[in-house]
Write a protein that holds these residues in place. Structure first.
Motif, PDB file in Angstrom:
ATOM      1  N   MET A 164      22.023 112.467 -39.486  1.00 52.05           N
ATOM      2  CA  MET A 164      21.817 112.812 -38.091  1.00 52.05           C
ATOM      3  C   MET A 164      20.327 113.005 -37.798  1.00 52.05           C
ATOM      4  SD  MET A 164      23.556 113.027 -35.485  1.00 52.05           S
ATOM      5  CE  MET A 164      23.744 113.683 -33.903  1.00 52.05           C
ATOM      6  N   GLN A 165      19.623 113.619 -38.752  1.00 53.20           N
ATOM      7  CA  GLN A 165      18.192 113.843 -38.580  1.00 53.20           C
ATOM      8  C   GLN A 165      17.453 112.511 -38.449  1.00 53.20           C
ATOM      9  OE1 GLN A 165      16.288 116.197 -41.625  1.00 53.20           O
ATOM     10  NE2 GLN A 165      14.246 115.656 -40.912  1.00 53.20           N
ATOM     11  N   LYS A 166      17.768 111.548 -39.286  1.00 55.17           N
ATOM     12  CA  LYS A 166      17.112 110.240 -39.222  1.00 55.17           C
ATOM     13  C   LYS A 166      17.392 109.545 -37.891  1.00 55.17           C
ATOM     14  CE  LYS A 166      16.664 109.164 -44.056  1.00 55.17           C
ATOM     15  NZ  LYS A 166      15.624 108.294 -44.503  1.00 55.17           N
ATOM     16  N   LEU A 167      18.597 109.692 -37.404  1.00 56.16           N
ATOM     17  CA  LEU A 167      18.956 109.109 -36.117  1.00 56.16           C
ATOM     18  C   LEU A 167      18.134 109.751 -34.995  1.00 56.16           C
ATOM     19  CD1 LEU A 167      20.811 107.091 -34.714  1.00 56.16           C
ATOM     20  CD2 LEU A 167      22.490 108.911 -34.472  1.00 56.16           C
TER      21      LEU A 167
ATOM     22  N   GLU B   7      15.234 111.157 -35.299  1.00 53.90           N
ATOM     23  CA  GLU B   7      13.831 110.787 -35.466  1.00 53.90           C
ATOM     24  C   GLU B   7      13.516 109.420 -34.863  1.00 53.90           C
ATOM     25  OE1 GLU B   7      13.185 111.191 -39.652  1.00 53.90           O
ATOM     26  OE2 GLU B   7      13.038 113.381 -39.532  1.00 53.90           O
ATOM     27  N   THR B   8      14.505 108.544 -34.778  1.00 52.34           N
ATOM     28  CA  THR B   8      14.246 107.233 -34.195  1.00 52.34           C
ATOM     29  C   THR B   8      13.872 107.334 -32.717  1.00 52.34           C
ATOM     30  OG1 THR B   8      16.565 106.821 -33.625  1.00 52.34           O
ATOM     31  CG2 THR B   8      15.810 106.069 -35.800  1.00 52.34           C
ATOM     32  N   ALA B   9      14.253 108.419 -32.055  1.00 59.39           N
ATOM     33  CA  ALA B   9      13.895 108.618 -30.646  1.00 59.39           C
ATOM     34  C   ALA B   9      12.387 108.761 -30.478  1.00 59.39           C
ATOM     35  CB  ALA B   9      14.613 109.843 -30.087  1.00 59.39           C
ATOM     36  N   GLN B  10      11.702 109.127 -31.562  1.00 62.86           N
ATOM     37  CA  GLN B  10      10.250 109.310 -31.493  1.00 62.86           C
ATOM     38  C   GLN B  10       9.478 108.097 -32.034  1.00 62.86           C
ATOM     39  OE1 GLN B  10       9.877 112.955 -33.704  1.00 62.86           O
ATOM     40  NE2 GLN B  10      10.203 114.192 -31.873  1.00 62.86           N
TER      41      GLN B  10
ATOM     42  N   ARG C 116       5.219 117.490 -28.395  1.00 59.57           N
ATOM     43  CA  ARG C 116       6.196 117.867 -29.419  1.00 59.57           C
ATOM     44  C   ARG C 116       7.432 116.974 -29.327  1.00 59.57           C
ATOM     45  NH1 ARG C 116       8.881 122.819 -27.882  1.00 59.57           N
ATOM     46  NH2 ARG C 116      10.353 121.343 -27.027  1.00 59.57           N
ATOM     47  N   ASN C 117       7.948 116.763 -28.114  1.00 64.46           N
ATOM     48  CA  ASN C 117       9.138 115.934 -27.924  1.00 64.46           C
ATOM     49  C   ASN C 117       8.910 114.498 -28.376  1.00 64.46           C
ATOM     50  OD1 ASN C 117      10.285 118.197 -26.807  1.00 64.46           O
ATOM     51  ND2 ASN C 117      10.259 117.432 -24.711  1.00 64.46           N
ATOM     52  N   ARG C 118       7.692 114.034 -28.249  1.00 61.82           N
ATOM     53  CA  ARG C 118       7.369 112.660 -28.651  1.00 61.82           C
ATOM     54  C   ARG C 118       6.988 112.557 -30.123  1.00 61.82           C
ATOM     55  NH1 ARG C 118       4.938 109.196 -23.876  1.00 61.82           N
ATOM     56  NH2 ARG C 118       6.393 109.854 -22.274  1.00 61.82           N
TER      57      ARG C 118
END
Length: 150
Positions: free
Chosen positions: A1-4, A6-9, A145-147
């Motif tokens: 879930m964490q890797k998924l 992280e792809t948003a960034q 931070r969000n990015r």
């Protein structure tokens, strides 16, 4: 879930640089006081390169839009020189949401303060209204931070 998540960034540094570059290019066009003769003789590519050099933009990053078809630059007064507002609205969104992150998403006092901000409309200076809601002027910290840039 964490890797998924992280792809948003992914690629946010590039995209943010591209967006800021376009917003600043828009402003540089509007800062110039062109005479009609100068406006007819302008070398658009040279002007863009001059701005890019002044901004120290990385060589691999181009402006998101080229000037001749960048509506924000050459549209009417209601639309021109406003590209920065996209990024500014993202700063406000991220910073404003921090109030809910700190107090909890269902905190009534925070929700009431936000509601007051929205209901007040154009009754006061928008920044004063925002500061009343948030307790401070907005910062770019939450957006960065969000990015994944901070």
């Amino acid at each position: 879930m964490q890797k998924l998540n992280e792809t948003a960034q992914f690629n946010m540094g590039f995209m943010t640089t591209e967006l800021v570059g376009a917003a600043l290019l828009d402003m540089y066009w509007h800062k110039k006081a062109w005479t009609p003769e100068e406006a007819k003789a302008i070398d658009v590519k040279a002007f863009e390169q001059e701005v890019k050099n002044q901004l120290n933009m990385p060589a691999l990053v181009e402006f998101r839009y080229r000037s001749p078809y960048f509506k924000h630059i050459f549209a009417d007064d209601q639309y021109a020189c406003g590209y920065y507002t996209y990024l500014w609205s993202q700063v406000l969104e991220a910073d404003g949401y921090m109030a809910f992150e700190k107090a909890g998403c269902f905190d009534k006092a925070t929700a009431d303060a936000f509601r007051k901000l929205l209901e007040s409309g154009d009754t006061m200076d928008p920044m004063e209204l925002y500061i009343q809601f948030r307790g401070q002027a907005p910062t770019s910290e939450a957006l960065l931070r969000n990015r994944g840039l901070k």
